[in-house]
Structures are given as C-alpha cells and as structure tokens.
Scaffold this motif. Structure first.
Motif, short mmCIF file in Angstrom:
data_model
loop_
_atom_site.label_atom_id
_atom_site.label_comp_id
_atom_site.label_asym_id
_atom_site.label_seq_id
_atom_site.Cartn_x
_atom_site.Cartn_y
_atom_site.Cartn_z
N ILE A 157 0.84 0.97 -1.84
CA ILE A 157 2.18 1.06 -1.24
C ILE A 157 2.30 0.05 -0.11
CG2 ILE A 157 1.64 2.88 0.47
CD1 ILE A 157 4.40 4.19 -0.45
N GLY A 158 3.52 -0.25 0.31
CA GLY A 158 3.72 -1.23 1.39
C GLY A 158 3.16 -2.57 0.95
N GLY A 159 2.36 -3.17 1.80
CA GLY A 159 1.79 -4.48 1.49
C GLY A 159 0.87 -4.45 0.29
N SER A 160 0.37 -3.29 -0.06
CA SER A 160 -0.52 -3.19 -1.22
C SER A 160 0.27 -3.01 -2.51
CB SER A 160 -1.50 -2.02 -1.01
OG SER A 160 -2.27 -2.27 0.15
N SER A 209 -5.71 -0.38 -1.45
CA SER A 209 -5.42 0.23 -0.15
C SER A 209 -6.41 -0.32 0.85
CB SER A 209 -5.54 1.75 -0.23
OG SER A 209 -5.33 2.29 1.06
N LYS A 210 -5.89 -1.04 1.82
CA LYS A 210 -6.78 -1.62 2.82
C LYS A 210 -7.56 -0.51 3.51
CE LYS A 210 -6.45 -4.54 6.88
NZ LYS A 210 -5.54 -5.28 7.75
N SER A 211 -6.88 0.56 3.87
CA SER A 211 -7.53 1.64 4.63
C SER A 211 -8.21 2.65 3.71
CB SER A 211 -6.47 2.37 5.46
OG SER A 211 -5.47 2.89 4.59
N THR A 214 -4.44 6.02 2.70
CA THR A 214 -2.99 6.18 2.61
C THR A 214 -2.63 7.31 1.63
OG1 THR A 214 -2.75 3.86 3.14
CG2 THR A 214 -0.84 4.91 2.15
N GLN A 352 9.74 -5.84 4.23
CA GLN A 352 8.52 -5.36 4.89
C GLN A 352 7.88 -6.49 5.70
OE1 GLN A 352 4.79 -4.95 2.97
NE2 GLN A 352 4.04 -3.39 4.39
N GLU A 356 8.63 -5.13 9.35
CA GLU A 356 7.46 -4.44 9.89
C GLU A 356 6.78 -5.36 10.92
OE1 GLU A 356 5.23 -1.35 7.41
OE2 GLU A 356 3.72 -2.91 7.53
N VAL A 511 5.23 2.92 12.27
CA VAL A 511 5.27 3.68 11.02
C VAL A 511 4.35 4.90 11.07
CG1 VAL A 511 5.95 1.72 9.59
CG2 VAL A 511 3.54 2.23 9.87
N LYS A 515 4.26 9.51 9.50
CA LYS A 515 3.09 9.93 8.70
C LYS A 515 2.46 11.16 9.32
CE LYS A 515 1.48 5.29 7.39
NZ LYS A 515 0.39 4.34 7.51
O1 LIG Z 1 -3.14 -0.74 2.24
P1 LIG Z 1 -2.97 0.57 2.93
O2 LIG Z 1 -4.02 0.80 3.98
O3 LIG Z 1 -2.95 1.70 1.93
O4 LIG Z 1 -1.61 0.56 3.71
C1 LIG Z 1 -0.37 0.44 3.05
C2 LIG Z 1 0.75 0.07 3.96
O5 LIG Z 1 0.89 1.04 5.01
C3 LIG Z 1 1.21 0.40 6.24
O6 LIG Z 1 0.09 0.40 7.05
C4 LIG Z 1 2.33 1.08 6.96
O7 LIG Z 1 3.43 1.29 6.18
C5 LIG Z 1 1.56 -1.04 5.81
O8 LIG Z 1 1.44 -1.95 6.83
C6 LIG Z 1 0.61 -1.24 4.70
O9 LIG Z 1 0.97 -2.35 3.95
#
Ligand SMILES: O=P(O)(O)OC[C@H]1O[C@](O)(CO)[C@@H](O)[C@@H]1O
Length: 548
Positions: A157-160, A209-211, A214, A352, A356, A511, A515
């Motif tokens: 989602i988002g950037g991913s 997902s970078k983190s 999410t 975005q 963002e 953002v 959440k």
């Molecule tokens: O890649 P992740 O960690 O799942 O995050 C998804 C998105 O959530 C955000 O952190 C906040 O919406 C975005 O900047 C990011 O692209």
C-alpha cells in the motif's frame, strides 16, 4: 550536516518577488507574450525526450529571474549535492534520501550512507531482480503443481503500491504475457475480488512492505496465504511468495524463504521506491530490460537536474512555477492532465509523492510556517477530463495551474485517433490561455441568427476570460525511458519545493495518528465500549456494532 534552515520569506528574492507580484499580477499571459517577443523560446526547455513549454504562465522574464534567484538564495545547489551524495536530509528520521542511487549506473558514484558506498548493494539487488523477473517470464519459476507462473499479485500500500501500479499501467504496451494485479486496500472485497479469477497453481505474490508491519499489507497477505492453503500445503507456500522489505526478520516470520526476500533500504523512502525491488512487479510485467530502461530514463533526468543551470533546469523551473502560484497567487491546487490513457494513474501516484512529502506546516526549525507549502495534486487523463472537470478550469473561480503531458507518437500507431487526441491537447491549453472574448461570442451568435437582445442575455455565460496557466510537456513517445524521466522530473520538483519551503519532505508523521486510532477502535470492537470517544464517533461506532 542536514539541510540548513532558511526561512524563504526572509530572503531578498522573496521580497523582490512580492514587489514584482504587486506590479505584474494584473498583466495577462497574452500581454506577456506581447511584451516579450522571444517568450516562446525563452520559456521552453528541450531535453532528450521532452519539450517543456512554460510560456503560458503568469510569469514575466523579471519574475522568472527572481524565482531563479530564490532557488539560488535558498542554497539549492548545495542541497542537490547533499541529496545525491547521501547526506541525512531526512533529519527527523535521521536518514539519507537516496532513491537516485537506485538508478545510478556509474560504478564511481560517490553516493554513500555512513561512509559506505551503496553502489555494490544496489547492483547486487538489481541482478537478483533480473534473475527473478527472468525466471518468472521464461517459465522456469514453477508453482506447487509444476506449472509456470501466469499471474503476479503485488500486495502493498502507499509507496509499496502506487508507484509500481502506476508504472505497470503506464507501460501496458510493453507487457509480457505475465498478468499483474495490485491488492492494497484493507477492504476484504478488494483482495477477494482480485483473486477470485486467479488460479493458485500459477499465481505468485509479492509482499511489498518496507516496514513489514503495515496492517493492510499483512492482512491481505494472510488472506491470500489462507487461499493458497485451501489448495496446497504449507511447505509449498514458498513457491508462491516473495517479499520486498527492510525488515527481513518479519518477512521470515511470515514464512517467506530467505532467498525470496529482496532488500529495501531505510535510505529509500516508500513513495520513491519503485526503482528498487519494490518495482519487482514492474520487472515481471514488462521484462527486466524495460525495467532497466525505466531506471536509465530516471538517471538521465538526474543528470540533467544536477548539471543544468537553474534557468534551464526542468525540475527547478516547474518547482518554481508551483511556488509562484501557491505562495503569491494563493492557488491551492495543481492539475496533472496526461493525454494518454496509459498514464491514468499518474495523478494518484503524484498525490502521494507530492502531498505526503510537502504536506507539512512546520519548518526545519520546528516553527509553524507562515506561507503556503504543498499543493493539492489531482487530475485525470484528457480527453475524458474535458468532459468532467474542465468546465471549472475554464470558467470557475479557482486558479488551477495545470501540467498537460502528451506524446508526439501513439503506441499502437493509429494516426487518426492520435491527431484527434493531440488536437484536443493543444486546443485546451490554447483555450485556457486565450479564453473567448465578448466580440467573438457576439460574432458567433450573430451568425446563428440571434437577436441583439438574445446576444446580450447570453453573452456573460459564453465569455471565457482565459489567462489560465498551463505547462505543456510534449514527449516523443511513451516508453520505459521517457516514463523514467517524467517520474524523476516530478520527484525532483518535490525536492526543490521542499528545500525552498524549508520543510522536511521525507518524513510522514501525519499519517500515524489515524493508524493508532484505528488499532484502538479494533480493541473497542471487542469490549463494545465507546463512551471514551467524542459523541459523534461513539454514536457511529454503536450504529456499526448494532448491525453485527
Ligand atoms: O511499505 P510499508 O512500510 O508497508 O508502508 C506503506 C506506506 O505507508 C506509509 O508509511 C504511510 O502511509 C507510506 O509512506 C508508505 O509508502
């Protein structure tokens, strides 16, 4: 050292701009054309793939040169150097912002993080992407029943999601036989609708997902894993999942084989990550060579941005135009109107990337800003948008600077359609510029046989004042390379604006609150207690619970 904090309103160029604005705000664009005979050439930049014409703006040579001075006084040159070298310009998260290193094919590039050059890590991952995309495309990657992959599902989602999704769509003409799907919303209907016609034997999922924390992505990935487990066993799951993440432990915990995990680095922001392994879906959809061309296009724009003087620098000029309208004309939004259906997702991707990044009200010293920052970005392709919101752009009360993006050649080669499309493309910017005078309307109505009384009654409604600003970005052909250039152009525009506005463009604390509250409400659903919420929210939550 991160970017220096400079309040733009205290700069002499800003003060100069304020006074030029007072002198010139009532001069129309058409008058600028009369006053400046060489305006077309002087207000255009030709780059490798694009002719950028910014002559149809409420900007004179004088204001343009003061805007360029603003960029210089803001320390932009030094900031560009820091951006490309890997300085921690994302100061609130103590991170570098190095998505440009992902498309830098120069072995000797100095881009480094904490003293370590990033070139080798980037290059290794690029090879891994190549191997992966080739194996999917040539059929050597097999699913649990031994069949080749036909469908790739990107879960993120988002950037991913937005970047890869937009690019996969934009490069539809260049697609291989692999079909690509994007699941992002936590709405179960989205994921279930997306997989309902898919065959689990031939479907491969990319969890991006970078983190890897999410909520939306993990829940969608779990739902899809359960769908696989209805058809196969746990030990076969690794044939159907790969992950792209900076959090390898969490991806492992989810059950993704280490070999199938691609790195994401904390020095690449999510919304600028399509150039990294987050772009795996792109490489699968269009083949690795086209993915590399996309990166090369971006690299070409990076070169231009770093080397062109500010008055001939496309990202710098479009950023300055945006600042001129946001901070001096009080324009609230800007429209992106691509005249190709392939770019139908460009505006939502840029929403975005831009909002963002530059939707910040606190400057780099932690003070509330006293001027406008990031604009509202929106848009849809032409000609569809002409039949939707152009009325407001032509005759409404809002000032909406717009970017018109078009290409000289169509991809399927139908010349008649392309002439129709491009005739509209050119006509709209001309109409926005010139409007329609009372004289023209009167002539037209006379020819239709209207009486003087009828003409007088209709006149106010049919007159267009014009003077509506546009930038025309005319490309040769939509290709992986030109698309890479276009995206990088907007990325650098966002960067330049952040520097001048003296804000941190690369965090997104805003953002987080929603959440956190959503997680708290999920707990409230279990206890059925809502009175600690505000009265409106409590009432709505009760109404929702009663329906269960
Ligand atoms: O890649 P992740 O960690 O799942 O995050 C998804 C998105 O959530 C955000 O952190 C906040 O919406 C975005 O900047 C990011 O692209």
């Amino acid at each position: 050292m991160a970017l220096a904090a400079i309040n733009p309103t205290e700069l002499s160029a800003w003060k100069k701009l304020l006074s030029i604005f007072e002198q010139e705000k009532d001069i129309s664009i058409l008058e600028h054309f009369k006053n400046e005979p060489n305006r077309t050439e002087e207000f255009s930049i030709q780059s490798e793939e694009f002719l950028v014409d910014f002559s149809k703006h409420r900007i004179s040579k004088k204001s343009l040169s003061a805007l360029v001075e603003l960029a210089e006084e803001s320390g932009l040159q030094k900031a560009i150097q820091q951006y490309f070298e890997g300085t921690s310009i994302n100061a609130t998260e103590e991170r570098a912002v190095l998505h440009t290193a992902l498309r830098n094919f120069d072995k000797n590039s100095s881009a480094s993080v904490d003293g370590e050059k990033v070139y080798d890590a980037v290059n290794q991952t690029l090879h891994k992407i190549e191997k992966f995309a080739n194996s999917v495309n040539n059929g050597s990657w097999k699913g649990y029943s031994g069949k080749a992959i036909t469908d790739v599902v990107n879960i993120g989602i988002g950037g991913s999601d937005l970047g890869p999704n937009m690019v996969v769509d934009a490069l539809g003409f260049y697609h291989t036989h692999i079909k690509t799907h994007f699941v992002s919303n936590v709405d179960g209907d989205h994921v279930l609708e997306s997989i309902k016609h898919l065959n689990p034997e031939t479907t491969l999922c990319l969890v991006v997902s970078k983190s890897f924390t999410t909520q939306e992505t993990l829940n969608n990935a779990n739902t899809i894993r359960s769908w696989f487990l209805e058809h196969t066993t746990q030990d076969q799951i690794e044939k159907h999942f790969a992950a792209v993440s900076a959090n390898v432990d969490k991806a492992n915990e989810f059950g993704i084989a280490s070999d199938n995990i691609f790195p994401m680095w904390d020095w690449v922001g999510g919304r600028f990550s399509l150039w990294s392994a987050a772009g795996l879906s792109i490489a699968c959809a269009v083949g690795f060579n086209n993915f590399k061309e996309l990166l090369k296009g971006a690299e070409a724009m990076d070169q231009h941005f770093q080397t062109a003087s500010f008055d001939e620098n496309i990202p710098v000029i479009i950023a300055l135009i945006g600042i001129w309208y946001a901070d001096f004309y009080d324009a609230e939004s800007e429209a992106i109107i691509p005249y190709t259906q392939y770019l139908q997702k460009l505006a939502s991707y840029l929403q975005q990337a831009s909002m963002e990044s530059n939707g910040k009200g606190v400057d780099r010293s932690g003070n509330n800003v006293t001027y406008q920052t990031g604009s509202i970005v929106w848009g849809e392709p032409g000609t569809n948008s002409q039949h939707a919101f152009f009325q407001l752009m032509h005759q409404g009360t809002k000032l909406i600077p717009a970017d018109f993006i078009g290409f000289k050649k169509s991809l399927h080669g139908n010349k008649r359609h392309h002439d129709l499309l491009m005739a509209n493309f050119f006509a709209q910017t001309e109409a926005l510029l010139k409007g329609k005078s009372a004289e023209n309307v009167t002539d037209e109505l006379k020819k239709q046989g209207k009486t003087d009384a009828q003409i007088q009654a209709l006149l106010p409604f049919k007159v267009f004042e014009g003077n509506r600003p546009t930038t025309t970005i005319l490309g040769e052909k939509l290709s992986p390379k030109s698309l890479g250039m276009l995206i990088a152009m907007y990325e650098h525009k966002i960067f330049v604006q952040g520097v001048i506005w003296n804000i941190f463009s690369y965090d997104q604390w805003g953002v987080e609150l929603g959440k956190q509250l959503a997680n708290a409400i999920l707990d409230d659903f279990k206890t059925n207690k809502f009175n600690h919420h505000d009265a409106s929210t409590a009432q709505l939550l009760k109404a929702y619970q009663e329906s269960k």
